[in-house]
Write a protein that holds these residues in place. Sequence first.
Motif, PDB file in Angstrom:
ATOM      1  N   ARG A  33     -40.659 -13.976 -33.652  1.00 47.25           N
ATOM      2  CA  ARG A  33     -39.579 -15.286 -33.836  1.00 47.25           C
ATOM      3  C   ARG A  33     -41.201 -16.543 -34.071  1.00 47.25           C
ATOM      4  O   ARG A  33     -41.957 -16.965 -32.851  1.00 47.25           O
ATOM      5  CB  ARG A  33     -39.146 -15.323 -33.186  1.00 47.25           C
ATOM      6  N   VAL A  34     -41.521 -16.098 -35.133  1.00 47.44           N
ATOM      7  CA  VAL A  34     -43.201 -17.057 -35.396  1.00 47.44           C
ATOM      8  C   VAL A  34     -42.040 -18.692 -36.118  1.00 47.44           C
ATOM      9  O   VAL A  34     -41.424 -18.509 -37.708  1.00 47.44           O
ATOM     10  CB  VAL A  34     -43.617 -16.698 -35.924  1.00 47.44           C
ATOM     11  N   GLN A  35     -41.998 -19.644 -35.701  1.00 45.13           N
ATOM     12  CA  GLN A  35     -41.229 -21.278 -36.936  1.00 45.13           C
ATOM     13  C   GLN A  35     -42.527 -20.423 -38.667  1.00 45.13           C
ATOM     14  O   GLN A  35     -43.880 -20.949 -38.260  1.00 45.13           O
ATOM     15  CB  GLN A  35     -41.838 -22.131 -36.949  1.00 45.13           C
ATOM     16  N   ALA A  36     -42.694 -20.881 -39.446  1.00 43.12           N
ATOM     17  CA  ALA A  36     -42.930 -20.687 -40.618  1.00 43.12           C
ATOM     18  C   ALA A  36     -43.747 -21.188 -40.722  1.00 43.12           C
ATOM     19  O   ALA A  36     -45.693 -21.327 -40.839  1.00 43.12           O
ATOM     20  CB  ALA A  36     -42.293 -21.079 -41.930  1.00 43.12           C
ATOM     21  N   GLY A  37     -44.223 -22.521 -39.823  1.00 41.64           N
ATOM     22  CA  GLY A  37     -44.609 -23.696 -40.427  1.00 41.64           C
ATOM     23  C   GLY A  37     -45.832 -23.545 -38.883  1.00 41.64           C
ATOM     24  O   GLY A  37     -47.011 -23.659 -39.032  1.00 41.64           O
ATOM     25  N   ASP A  38     -46.141 -22.485 -38.175  1.00 41.40           N
ATOM     26  CA  ASP A  38     -47.033 -21.978 -37.646  1.00 41.40           C
ATOM     27  C   ASP A  38     -47.899 -20.858 -37.658  1.00 41.40           C
ATOM     28  O   ASP A  38     -48.715 -20.060 -37.475  1.00 41.40           O
ATOM     29  CB  ASP A  38     -45.919 -21.257 -35.650  1.00 41.40           C
ATOM     30  N   LEU A  39     -47.530 -20.380 -39.019  1.00 42.52           N
ATOM     31  CA  LEU A  39     -47.803 -19.130 -39.007  1.00 42.52           C
ATOM     32  C   LEU A  39     -49.765 -19.548 -39.562  1.00 42.52           C
ATOM     33  O   LEU A  39     -50.444 -18.977 -39.606  1.00 42.52           O
ATOM     34  CB  LEU A  39     -47.272 -18.648 -40.756  1.00 42.52           C
ATOM     35  N   PRO A  89     -36.307 -19.658 -36.867  1.00 44.02           N
ATOM     36  CA  PRO A  89     -38.023 -19.222 -37.074  1.00 44.02           C
ATOM     37  C   PRO A  89     -37.934 -17.219 -37.503  1.00 44.02           C
ATOM     38  O   PRO A  89     -37.038 -17.025 -37.934  1.00 44.02           O
ATOM     39  CB  PRO A  89     -38.198 -18.394 -35.515  1.00 44.02           C
ATOM     40  N   LEU A  90     -39.296 -16.952 -38.182  1.00 43.80           N
ATOM     41  CA  LEU A  90     -39.238 -16.094 -39.244  1.00 43.80           C
ATOM     42  C   LEU A  90     -39.651 -14.811 -37.735  1.00 43.80           C
ATOM     43  O   LEU A  90     -40.084 -14.816 -37.491  1.00 43.80           O
ATOM     44  CB  LEU A  90     -40.594 -15.962 -39.849  1.00 43.80           C
ATOM     45  N   HIS A  91     -38.784 -13.714 -37.958  1.00 41.24           N
ATOM     46  CA  HIS A  91     -39.250 -12.487 -37.637  1.00 41.24           C
ATOM     47  C   HIS A  91     -40.607 -11.736 -37.762  1.00 41.24           C
ATOM     48  O   HIS A  91     -40.712 -11.588 -39.012  1.00 41.24           O
ATOM     49  CB  HIS A  91     -38.608 -10.924 -38.044  1.00 41.24           C
ATOM     50  N   ILE A  92     -41.770 -11.455 -37.274  1.00 43.06           N
ATOM     51  CA  ILE A  92     -43.062 -10.874 -37.327  1.00 43.06           C
ATOM     52  C   ILE A  92     -44.095  -9.848 -36.486  1.00 43.06           C
ATOM     53  O   ILE A  92     -43.381 -10.014 -35.473  1.00 43.06           O
ATOM     54  CB  ILE A  92     -44.543 -12.158 -37.925  1.00 43.06           C
ATOM     55  N   VAL A  93     -43.849  -8.686 -36.955  1.00 43.33           N
ATOM     56  CA  VAL A  93     -43.960  -7.601 -36.093  1.00 43.33           C
ATOM     57  C   VAL A  93     -45.593  -7.496 -36.052  1.00 43.33           C
ATOM     58  O   VAL A  93     -46.630  -7.567 -36.926  1.00 43.33           O
ATOM     59  CB  VAL A  93     -43.724  -6.579 -37.299  1.00 43.33           C
ATOM     60  N   CYS A  94     -46.109  -7.082 -34.866  1.00 37.42           N
ATOM     61  CA  CYS A  94     -47.256  -7.491 -34.829  1.00 37.42           C
ATOM     62  C   CYS A  94     -48.185  -5.746 -35.308  1.00 37.42           C
ATOM     63  O   CYS A  94     -47.866  -4.678 -34.886  1.00 37.42           O
ATOM     64  CB  CYS A  94     -47.501  -7.287 -32.784  1.00 37.42           C
ATOM     65  N   PRO A  95     -48.865  -6.809 -35.246  1.00 32.20           N
ATOM     66  CA  PRO A  95     -50.089  -4.902 -36.227  1.00 32.20           C
ATOM     67  C   PRO A  95     -50.051  -3.855 -35.142  1.00 32.20           C
ATOM     68  O   PRO A  95     -51.048  -2.863 -34.909  1.00 32.20           O
ATOM     69  CB  PRO A  95     -50.720  -5.793 -37.175  1.00 32.20           C
ATOM     70  N   HIS A  96     -50.219  -4.893 -33.599  1.00 30.19           N
ATOM     71  CA  HIS A  96     -51.392  -4.130 -32.474  1.00 30.19           C
ATOM     72  C   HIS A  96     -50.083  -2.552 -31.617  1.00 30.19           C
ATOM     73  O   HIS A  96     -50.067  -2.123 -31.985  1.00 30.19           O
ATOM     74  CB  HIS A  96     -52.188  -4.935 -32.057  1.00 30.19           C
TER      75      HIS A  96
END
Length: 148
Positions: free
Chosen positions: A17-23, A4-11
């Motif tokens: 952790r988000v799978q690339a396909g789930d973006l 999974p990719l690490h994606i930082v919440c903007p809020h």
Amino acid sequence: MAEPLHIVCPHCQTINRVQAGDLVRAPGCGQCRQPLFTGHPVALDSEAAFDRQVGRSQIPVLVDFWAPWCGPCRMMAPAYEKAAAELEPQVRVAKVDTEAAPALGTRCNVRSIPTLALFVGGREVARQPGALTSPAQIAQWVRAHLPR
């Protein structure tokens, strides 16, 4: 299965952790439940928020260094807003007000505004001083500098 990719919440700045396909499925933050992508630029108003987004996100981060008094910055703002909707969720689109956070402008060696900087893996890979005035121009510039 891919990591999974690490994606930082903007809020809330939580690392998700988000799978690339789930973006593309509009994922939400596991902590604050807000959307991870809003189609609008994220205001990075502190060095901590900048460091977290740029250093911890595993997607590219496009940053507009601007100031409220800057005419070219205000001229580019609507195009940048529209480009955010086009580039997300493959790219995090952010803004740094150099008047509110002057240390970030200095640290990133921003000499004129507006300046766009593209970060990949926490490192700056491209820079564009001066205003780009159409969403297509901004998106094209970003895509030309993304790793293949």
